[in-house]
Design a protein around this motif. Sequence first.
Motif, PDB file in Angstrom:
ATOM      1  N   GLY A 119      -5.131 -25.588 -73.168  1.00 42.65           N
ATOM      2  CA  GLY A 119      -3.714 -25.656 -72.291  1.00 42.65           C
ATOM      3  C   GLY A 119      -3.599 -26.708 -71.388  1.00 42.65           C
ATOM      4  O   GLY A 119      -2.530 -26.990 -70.870  1.00 42.65           O
ATOM      5  N   TYR A 120      -4.691 -27.565 -71.188  1.00 39.60           N
ATOM      6  CA  TYR A 120      -4.482 -28.757 -70.285  1.00 39.60           C
ATOM      7  C   TYR A 120      -4.798 -30.101 -71.549  1.00 39.60           C
ATOM      8  O   TYR A 120      -5.545 -30.023 -72.230  1.00 39.60           O
ATOM      9  CB  TYR A 120      -5.527 -28.621 -69.398  1.00 39.60           C
ATOM     10  CG  TYR A 120      -5.521 -27.643 -68.506  1.00 39.60           C
ATOM     11  CD1 TYR A 120      -4.560 -27.534 -67.439  1.00 39.60           C
ATOM     12  CD2 TYR A 120      -6.247 -26.353 -68.711  1.00 39.60           C
ATOM     13  CE1 TYR A 120      -4.081 -26.426 -66.919  1.00 39.60           C
ATOM     14  CE2 TYR A 120      -6.185 -25.413 -67.705  1.00 39.60           C
ATOM     15  CZ  TYR A 120      -5.059 -25.352 -66.632  1.00 39.60           C
ATOM     16  OH  TYR A 120      -4.962 -24.401 -65.799  1.00 39.60           O
ATOM     17  N   TYR A 121      -4.000 -31.010 -71.094  1.00 41.74           N
ATOM     18  CA  TYR A 121      -4.146 -32.348 -71.771  1.00 41.74           C
ATOM     19  C   TYR A 121      -5.503 -32.938 -71.317  1.00 41.74           C
ATOM     20  O   TYR A 121      -5.848 -33.314 -70.259  1.00 41.74           O
ATOM     21  CB  TYR A 121      -3.142 -33.302 -71.594  1.00 41.74           C
ATOM     22  CG  TYR A 121      -3.075 -34.882 -71.958  1.00 41.74           C
ATOM     23  CD1 TYR A 121      -3.174 -35.040 -73.454  1.00 41.74           C
ATOM     24  CD2 TYR A 121      -3.402 -35.693 -71.163  1.00 41.74           C
ATOM     25  CE1 TYR A 121      -3.470 -36.218 -73.775  1.00 41.74           C
ATOM     26  CE2 TYR A 121      -3.691 -36.910 -71.678  1.00 41.74           C
ATOM     27  CZ  TYR A 121      -3.723 -37.176 -72.864  1.00 41.74           C
ATOM     28  OH  TYR A 121      -3.785 -38.488 -73.661  1.00 41.74           O
ATOM     29  N   ARG A 122      -6.302 -33.302 -72.239  1.00 43.59           N
ATOM     30  CA  ARG A 122      -7.695 -33.995 -72.187  1.00 43.59           C
ATOM     31  C   ARG A 122      -7.753 -35.554 -72.338  1.00 43.59           C
ATOM     32  O   ARG A 122      -9.007 -36.024 -72.220  1.00 43.59           O
ATOM     33  CB  ARG A 122      -8.616 -33.316 -73.079  1.00 43.59           C
ATOM     34  CG  ARG A 122      -8.586 -31.675 -73.187  1.00 43.59           C
ATOM     35  CD  ARG A 122      -9.038 -31.054 -71.878  1.00 43.59           C
ATOM     36  NE  ARG A 122      -9.272 -29.744 -71.837  1.00 43.59           N
ATOM     37  CZ  ARG A 122      -9.540 -28.927 -70.836  1.00 43.59           C
ATOM     38  NH1 ARG A 122      -9.881 -29.357 -69.635  1.00 43.59           N
ATOM     39  NH2 ARG A 122      -9.540 -27.425 -71.191  1.00 43.59           N
ATOM     40  N   GLY A 123      -6.767 -36.215 -72.251  1.00 44.50           N
ATOM     41  CA  GLY A 123      -6.633 -37.523 -72.245  1.00 44.50           C
ATOM     42  C   GLY A 123      -7.010 -38.248 -73.421  1.00 44.50           C
ATOM     43  O   GLY A 123      -7.509 -39.450 -73.392  1.00 44.50           O
ATOM     44  N   HIS A 124      -6.816 -37.701 -74.546  1.00 44.24           N
ATOM     45  CA  HIS A 124      -7.081 -38.176 -75.965  1.00 44.24           C
ATOM     46  C   HIS A 124      -6.751 -39.501 -76.210  1.00 44.24           C
ATOM     47  O   HIS A 124      -7.243 -40.293 -77.072  1.00 44.24           O
ATOM     48  CB  HIS A 124      -6.863 -37.143 -77.060  1.00 44.24           C
ATOM     49  CG  HIS A 124      -7.474 -35.822 -76.929  1.00 44.24           C
ATOM     50  ND1 HIS A 124      -8.818 -35.776 -77.028  1.00 44.24           N
ATOM     51  CD2 HIS A 124      -6.987 -34.455 -76.918  1.00 44.24           C
ATOM     52  CE1 HIS A 124      -9.134 -34.453 -77.019  1.00 44.24           C
ATOM     53  NE2 HIS A 124      -8.109 -33.708 -76.861  1.00 44.24           N
ATOM     54  N   CYS A 125      -5.330 -39.611 -75.845  1.00 45.54           N
ATOM     55  CA  CYS A 125      -4.696 -41.080 -76.013  1.00 45.54           C
ATOM     56  C   CYS A 125      -4.855 -42.130 -75.110  1.00 45.54           C
ATOM     57  O   CYS A 125      -3.996 -43.087 -75.323  1.00 45.54           O
ATOM     58  CB  CYS A 125      -3.208 -40.717 -76.308  1.00 45.54           C
ATOM     59  SG  CYS A 125      -2.716 -39.577 -77.625  1.00 45.54           S
ATOM     60  N   ARG A 126      -5.673 -41.620 -73.908  1.00 46.01           N
ATOM     61  CA  ARG A 126      -5.695 -42.604 -72.796  1.00 46.01           C
ATOM     62  C   ARG A 126      -5.921 -44.235 -73.510  1.00 46.01           C
ATOM     63  O   ARG A 126      -5.633 -44.916 -72.892  1.00 46.01           O
ATOM     64  CB  ARG A 126      -6.628 -42.209 -72.026  1.00 46.01           C
ATOM     65  CG  ARG A 126      -6.325 -42.249 -70.482  1.00 46.01           C
ATOM     66  CD  ARG A 126      -7.301 -41.659 -69.302  1.00 46.01           C
ATOM     67  NE  ARG A 126      -6.477 -41.631 -68.189  1.00 46.01           N
ATOM     68  CZ  ARG A 126      -6.901 -42.182 -67.041  1.00 46.01           C
ATOM     69  NH1 ARG A 126      -7.778 -43.213 -67.024  1.00 46.01           N
ATOM     70  NH2 ARG A 126      -6.480 -41.770 -66.082  1.00 46.01           N
ATOM     71  N   SER A 127      -6.958 -44.289 -74.216  1.00 41.90           N
ATOM     72  CA  SER A 127      -7.372 -45.585 -74.628  1.00 41.90           C
ATOM     73  C   SER A 127      -6.949 -46.146 -76.066  1.00 41.90           C
ATOM     74  O   SER A 127      -7.584 -47.298 -76.619  1.00 41.90           O
ATOM     75  CB  SER A 127      -9.069 -45.561 -74.469  1.00 41.90           C
ATOM     76  OG  SER A 127      -9.460 -44.768 -75.327  1.00 41.90           O
ATOM     77  N   LYS A 128      -6.018 -45.257 -76.680  1.00 41.99           N
ATOM     78  CA  LYS A 128      -5.655 -45.390 -78.034  1.00 41.99           C
ATOM     79  C   LYS A 128      -4.462 -46.618 -78.367  1.00 41.99           C
ATOM     80  O   LYS A 128      -4.625 -47.327 -79.293  1.00 41.99           O
ATOM     81  CB  LYS A 128      -5.074 -44.365 -78.673  1.00 41.99           C
ATOM     82  CG  LYS A 128      -5.991 -43.281 -78.998  1.00 41.99           C
ATOM     83  CD  LYS A 128      -5.486 -42.068 -79.765  1.00 41.99           C
ATOM     84  CE  LYS A 128      -6.694 -41.182 -80.122  1.00 41.99           C
ATOM     85  NZ  LYS A 128      -5.975 -39.821 -81.010  1.00 41.99           N
TER      86      LYS A 128
END
Length: 295
Positions: free
Chosen positions: A110-119
């Motif tokens: 239910g929480y965004y985990r930062g997957h796209c932060r460095s993409k």
Amino acid sequence: MHYTGRFAPSPSGPLHFGSLVAALGSYFQAKSQHGRWLVRMEDLDPPREMPGAATLILQTLERYHLHWDGEVVYQSLRHHLYQQQINDWLSQQKAYYCQCTRKQIKQDGGYYRGHCRSKQLNSSGCSVRIKIDTPITEFFDLKHGHIALPQAIAEEDFIIKRRDGLFAYNLAVVIDDIEQGVTEVVRGADLIEPTGRQISLYHLLGAKPVSYLHLPLAVTATGAKLSKQNHASGISLENPIPTLIEAMRFLGFTLEKELESASIEQILAWGVNQWHLAQLTKETQVTTLFSNRVS
């Protein structure tokens, strides 16, 4: 600093009892401090808006003699300002594009985990998220004191522009409050949770956060919030005084019976003179007799 408050409804339906409570609370707080009271129409989400609702809300405020200062600001006319700020943050790498779907986030708990932060994605099919490196885990409320916020929400890089192109409420409200010189936000307790995110944006913009006062929510006997989403009926335009008095009692006023025969101007002037924060309940939700107006 001169006090400036505001009432900022969304035009998704007519003004209902819960909205009147928020309008009155912000009005009394502003006028008791000889401040300005602004009205801003938060028309950011066209699919949820009701045709003619903005005009009807303003007519209702006028019928209840809640006269605002200055011109009404419409967020739908300010998209270029929101986009300009997003562009600045993207160029400074303080924001980034994200392709994660609600389904993926739900699977992550239910929480965004930062997957796209460095993409380093491009804008195609993406939302825009702001980087939160210094989470706001608590804030001070003028009625409730220090309020702790959930750590997971505080740390989340939250969306400032949706993948469908609509600008996020948190972004727009902060930019507008800064530009309009708002010094204090008085609103319903349902907006306690996003307060930390909004304070984060103030810090990122190099601006001093406003003060906050969260009013109790009007809820039905079953605990449902009086809201347009729950089909709360609009308040009376033909006979406003009984509804006005009930909303003032909801806000903790003790009104003498003879006041009910006074004019709206006299009732509001009395309210401005008598208003004090100690009269507000510390409860964040209060059951209202207007529960039967929700279908």
